[in-house]
Design an enzyme around this catalytic site. Structure first.
Site, mmCIF file in Angstrom:
data_model
loop_
_atom_site.group_PDB
_atom_site.id
_atom_site.type_symbol
_atom_site.label_atom_id
_atom_site.label_comp_id
_atom_site.label_asym_id
_atom_site.label_seq_id
_atom_site.Cartn_x
_atom_site.Cartn_y
_atom_site.Cartn_z
ATOM 1 N N TYR A 29 -0.944 -2.663 1.476
ATOM 2 C CA TYR A 29 -1.104 -3.338 2.785
ATOM 3 C C TYR A 29 -1.988 -4.429 3.068
ATOM 4 C CZ TYR A 29 -2.297 -3.892 7.636
ATOM 5 O OH TYR A 29 -2.956 -4.312 8.849
ATOM 6 N N LYS A 82 -1.216 -8.607 3.650
ATOM 7 C CA LYS A 82 -1.977 -9.449 4.725
ATOM 8 C C LYS A 82 -2.748 -10.317 4.253
ATOM 9 C CE LYS A 82 -1.850 -8.701 8.618
ATOM 10 N NZ LYS A 82 -0.726 -9.094 9.674
ATOM 11 N N THR A 109 -5.997 -8.905 9.689
ATOM 12 C CA THR A 109 -6.913 -7.427 9.719
ATOM 13 C C THR A 109 -8.226 -7.849 8.914
ATOM 14 O OG1 THR A 109 -6.960 -5.355 8.693
ATOM 15 C CG2 THR A 109 -5.747 -6.602 7.640
ATOM 16 N N ASP A 110 -9.380 -6.883 9.335
ATOM 17 C CA ASP A 110 -10.620 -6.805 8.389
ATOM 18 C C ASP A 110 -10.431 -6.401 6.870
ATOM 19 O OD1 ASP A 110 -10.207 -4.388 8.998
ATOM 20 O OD2 ASP A 110 -12.257 -4.056 10.131
ATOM 21 N N GLU A 111 -9.093 -5.773 6.945
ATOM 22 C CA GLU A 111 -8.917 -4.819 5.734
ATOM 23 C C GLU A 111 -9.062 -5.989 4.619
ATOM 24 O OE1 GLU A 111 -6.697 -1.709 5.329
ATOM 25 O OE2 GLU A 111 -6.892 -0.867 7.349
HETATM 26 P P1 NAD Z 1 2.581 -1.563 14.636
HETATM 27 O O1 NAD Z 1 3.128 -1.073 13.465
HETATM 28 O O2 NAD Z 1 2.588 -0.810 15.715
HETATM 29 O O3 NAD Z 1 3.851 -2.785 15.166
HETATM 30 C C1 NAD Z 1 4.433 -3.476 14.313
HETATM 31 C C2 NAD Z 1 5.530 -4.166 14.979
HETATM 32 O O4 NAD Z 1 6.458 -4.806 14.008
HETATM 33 C C3 NAD Z 1 6.576 -3.070 15.385
HETATM 34 O O5 NAD Z 1 7.280 -3.270 16.752
HETATM 35 C C4 NAD Z 1 7.740 -3.462 14.400
HETATM 36 O O6 NAD Z 1 9.090 -3.016 15.076
HETATM 37 C C5 NAD Z 1 7.642 -4.900 14.160
HETATM 38 N N1 NAD Z 1 8.316 -5.384 13.028
HETATM 39 C C6 NAD Z 1 8.042 -4.614 11.667
HETATM 40 N N2 NAD Z 1 8.835 -5.399 10.854
HETATM 41 C C7 NAD Z 1 9.466 -6.362 11.328
HETATM 42 C C8 NAD Z 1 10.333 -7.440 11.075
HETATM 43 N N3 NAD Z 1 10.613 -7.525 9.723
HETATM 44 N N4 NAD Z 1 10.964 -8.390 11.984
HETATM 45 C C9 NAD Z 1 10.639 -8.055 13.262
HETATM 46 N N5 NAD Z 1 9.608 -7.299 13.733
HETATM 47 C C10 NAD Z 1 9.194 -6.292 12.885
HETATM 48 O O7 NAD Z 1 1.246 -2.756 14.192
HETATM 49 P P2 NAD Z 1 -0.121 -2.856 14.807
HETATM 50 O O8 NAD Z 1 -0.889 -1.718 14.801
HETATM 51 O O9 NAD Z 1 0.155 -3.073 16.425
HETATM 52 O O10 NAD Z 1 -0.328 -4.101 14.244
HETATM 53 C C11 NAD Z 1 0.009 -5.395 14.687
HETATM 54 C C12 NAD Z 1 -0.364 -6.485 13.938
HETATM 55 O O11 NAD Z 1 -1.841 -6.320 13.857
HETATM 56 C C13 NAD Z 1 -0.284 -6.445 12.459
HETATM 57 O O12 NAD Z 1 0.000 -7.610 11.904
HETATM 58 C C14 NAD Z 1 -1.536 -5.743 11.893
HETATM 59 O O13 NAD Z 1 -1.511 -6.066 10.207
HETATM 60 C C15 NAD Z 1 -2.706 -6.396 12.891
HETATM 61 N N6 NAD Z 1 -3.640 -5.455 12.948
HETATM 62 C C16 NAD Z 1 -3.642 -4.148 13.384
HETATM 63 C C17 NAD Z 1 -4.790 -3.378 13.662
HETATM 64 C C18 NAD Z 1 -4.806 -1.940 14.117
HETATM 65 O O14 NAD Z 1 -5.748 -1.361 14.103
HETATM 66 N N7 NAD Z 1 -3.445 -1.493 14.545
HETATM 67 C C19 NAD Z 1 -6.056 -4.073 13.243
HETATM 68 C C20 NAD Z 1 -6.162 -5.430 12.874
HETATM 69 C C21 NAD Z 1 -5.252 -6.030 12.606
HETATM 70 O O1 DAU Z 2 -8.874 -2.146 9.936
HETATM 71 C C1 DAU Z 2 -7.854 -2.401 10.536
HETATM 72 C C2 DAU Z 2 -6.729 -1.785 10.193
HETATM 73 O O2 DAU Z 2 -6.869 -0.238 10.854
HETATM 74 C C3 DAU Z 2 -5.507 -2.231 10.553
HETATM 75 O O3 DAU Z 2 -5.189 -3.452 9.937
HETATM 76 C C4 DAU Z 2 -4.228 -1.350 10.138
HETATM 77 O O4 DAU Z 2 -3.069 -1.894 10.358
HETATM 78 C C5 DAU Z 2 -4.762 -0.072 10.954
HETATM 79 O O5 DAU Z 2 -3.491 0.836 10.608
HETATM 80 C C6 DAU Z 2 -5.856 0.582 10.542
HETATM 81 O O6 DAU Z 2 -5.886 0.985 8.985
HETATM 82 P P1 DAU Z 2 -6.773 2.288 8.955
HETATM 83 O O7 DAU Z 2 -6.330 2.550 7.361
HETATM 84 O O8 DAU Z 2 -8.311 2.005 8.919
HETATM 85 O O9 DAU Z 2 -6.222 3.323 10.049
HETATM 86 P P2 DAU Z 2 -5.881 4.885 9.978
HETATM 87 O O10 DAU Z 2 -5.666 5.185 11.462
HETATM 88 O O11 DAU Z 2 -4.542 5.093 9.160
HETATM 89 O O12 DAU Z 2 -7.016 5.633 9.307
HETATM 90 C C7 DAU Z 2 -8.327 5.448 9.908
HETATM 91 C C8 DAU Z 2 -9.287 6.300 8.955
HETATM 92 O O13 DAU Z 2 -9.028 7.655 9.211
HETATM 93 C C9 DAU Z 2 -9.297 5.813 7.492
HETATM 94 O O14 DAU Z 2 -10.683 5.854 6.907
HETATM 95 C C10 DAU Z 2 -8.406 6.963 6.898
HETATM 96 C C11 DAU Z 2 -8.833 8.232 7.652
HETATM 97 N N1 DAU Z 2 -7.503 9.182 8.116
HETATM 98 C C12 DAU Z 2 -6.393 8.705 8.538
HETATM 99 C C13 DAU Z 2 -5.304 9.408 8.749
HETATM 100 C C14 DAU Z 2 -3.953 9.073 9.362
HETATM 101 C C15 DAU Z 2 -7.869 10.644 7.891
HETATM 102 O O15 DAU Z 2 -8.842 10.989 7.547
HETATM 103 N N2 DAU Z 2 -6.749 11.251 7.837
HETATM 104 C C16 DAU Z 2 -5.396 11.017 8.586
HETATM 105 O O16 DAU Z 2 -4.419 11.809 8.652
#
Ligand code: NAD
Ligand code: DAU
Length: 350
Positions: free
Chosen positions: A156, A160, A131-133
């Site tokens: 988190y 990562k 992730t970019d975080e």
């Molecule tokens: P998600 O939470 O929707 O899915 C995670 C999946 O991992 C789920 O299906 C869960 O059951 C599985 N999982 C969790 N723990 C496990 C374990 N111990 N063994 C096997 N499976 C397990 O997550 P997402 O948003 O799809 O993100 C997927 C990946 O991409 C993550 O590594 C996250 O850090 C990365 N990522 C997410 C975003 C985003 O915006 N969502 C952005 C950049 C990177």
């Molecule tokens: O940047 C990549 C990341 O983006 C991934 O690595 C993470 O897995 C993914 O969850 C996401 O993280 P964020 O914290 O940026 O996503 P989230 O949707 O939780 O929040 C987006 C923005 O909105 C953040 O600034 C927090 C704000 N927010 C979020 C929620 C859930 C609110 O203001 N209210 C809310 O209820």
């Protein structure tokens, strides 16, 4: 024939990656390994579950014996590792779960791959999705590049970052054939409604408050999930061993502006009076350690590997809203049970 292990394939991004690989690479065997936590849902994959080149395996990436056995039995050529605890707010409530899954889980997979690929790494590849975080928080200007120093600020992102360091350490120490990518915020169908966009769509539909943390000034760089899946395909096949690629949408939005845009789209789709949904916007206590701004410089993947986005934000949001409105049963299923408890803890006591 290649056998590819995709971890976390029942989650949001993982399910899009599984679908992309199963449909595009019919000569590959795609194994989807997922523990099915609250975030994993096999309903996300109904359209591919009967395809001959796909199999689901329920299991935990932290279970060393099980993972070793899986590598031994299945002759795995490549790993695309997405399984993780992924929600920042949950990591603030319970950091240890993130340390276990994101760090121990990753090193467990690395150990199994290293042990079972001992006859040589030729043709093998371990792709870690991050992730970019990990780069921390930007001020009002500047971008994250692949050279930006790590500065994670939530449990988190710290977990990562740690997993990224381990993957790179296995490259340098053991010559493991690894590749990594760090992506910005994804949105699209099948995202669990604890994240901002699906949470707001769900709350607008049910006329519930739209909780905006702080003043809503935080900025995220949004990418349509299918464009992330295509970037993963590109990096898996063409990325250089040992390298990292940043992925982003060149699409920065302040949270408050984004939520207002969603309100406009939803009012139109639901045939509500314009302005109805913005009245639901409610400013609530800020997220602890809330990163101000993320923005990705994706010039490396674009210039070196020729990847580009294919879905504009307007188009992606329309598709996403339509999908949630057409899949109310999916939403009902994932928001029953534990979700209610999470929602009360997260918002009603804020
Ligand atoms: P998600 O939470 O929707 O899915 C995670 C999946 O991992 C789920 O299906 C869960 O059951 C599985 N999982 C969790 N723990 C496990 C374990 N111990 N063994 C096997 N499976 C397990 O997550 P997402 O948003 O799809 O993100 C997927 C990946 O991409 C993550 O590594 C996250 O850090 C990365 N990522 C997410 C975003 C985003 O915006 N969502 C952005 C950049 C990177
Ligand atoms: O940047 C990549 C990341 O983006 C991934 O690595 C993470 O897995 C993914 O969850 C996401 O993280 P964020 O914290 O940026 O996503 P989230 O949707 O939780 O929040 C987006 C923005 O909105 C953040 O600034 C927090 C704000 N927010 C979020 C929620 C859930 C609110 O203001 N209210 C809310 O209820």
């Amino acid at each position: 024939m290649k056998t590819i292990l995709i971890t976390g394939g029942a989650g949001f991004i993982g399910s899009h990656v599984v679908r992309h690989f199963v449909n595009k690479y019919t000569g590959y065997t795609i194994l989807n390994l997922d523990k099915l936590t609250y975030a994993g849902n096999l309903e996300n994959l109904r359209d591919v579950e009967n395809k001959p080149n796909y199999a689901f395996i329920k299991g935990d990436i932290c279970d060393a014996g099980f993972i070793h056995h899986l590598f031994k039995e299945r002759n795995i050529d490549g790993v695309i590792h997405l399984a993780a605890e992924s929600h920042v707010d949950r990591s603030i409530a319970n950091p240890t779960d993130f340390v276990i899954t994101n760090i121990i889980g990753t090193v467990t997979l690395l150990n199994a791959a290293r042990a079972l690929w001992k006859n040589g790494f030729k043709g093998k590849r371990f792709y870690h999705i991050s992730t970019d975080e990990v780069y921390g928080s930007l001020g009002e200007s500047g971008y994250f590049t692949e050279h930006t120093a790590y500065d994670p600020r939530s449990p988190y992102s710290a977990s990562k970052a740690s997993s990224d360091h381990l993957v790179r350490a296995y490259f340098h120490t053991f010559k493991m054939p690894v590749v990594l990518s760090n992506c910005s915020n994804n949105y699209g169908p099948f995202q669990f409604p604890e994240k901002l966009i699906p949470l707001c769509i769900h709350n607008i539909k049910t006329s519930k408050p739209l909780p905006i943390y702080g003043k809503g000034e935080n900025v995220r760089d949004w990418l349509y999930v299918e464009d992330h899946a295509s970037a993963i395909d590109t990096i898996f096949h063409h990325g250089k061993i040992g390298e990292t690629y940043n992925i982003g949408g060149d699409n920065e939005w302040q949270n408050i502006r984004l939520v207002r845009k969603l309100c406009e789209i939803m009012d139109r789709k639901l045939r509500r009076e314009p302005g109805t949904s913005t009245k639901l916007i409610t400013f609530v206590k800020d997220r602890a350690g809330h990163d101000l701004r993320y923005a990705i410089d994706a010039s490396k993947i674009k210039g070196e590997l020729g990847w580009k986005t294919s879905v504009s934000f307007d188009e992606g949001l329309e598709r996403t809203v339509d999908w949630y409105l057409e899949n109310q049963q999916w939403l009902r299923n994932v928001t029953s049970g534990d979700y209610q408890h999470y929602y009360e803890e997260q918002y009603l006591r804020r």
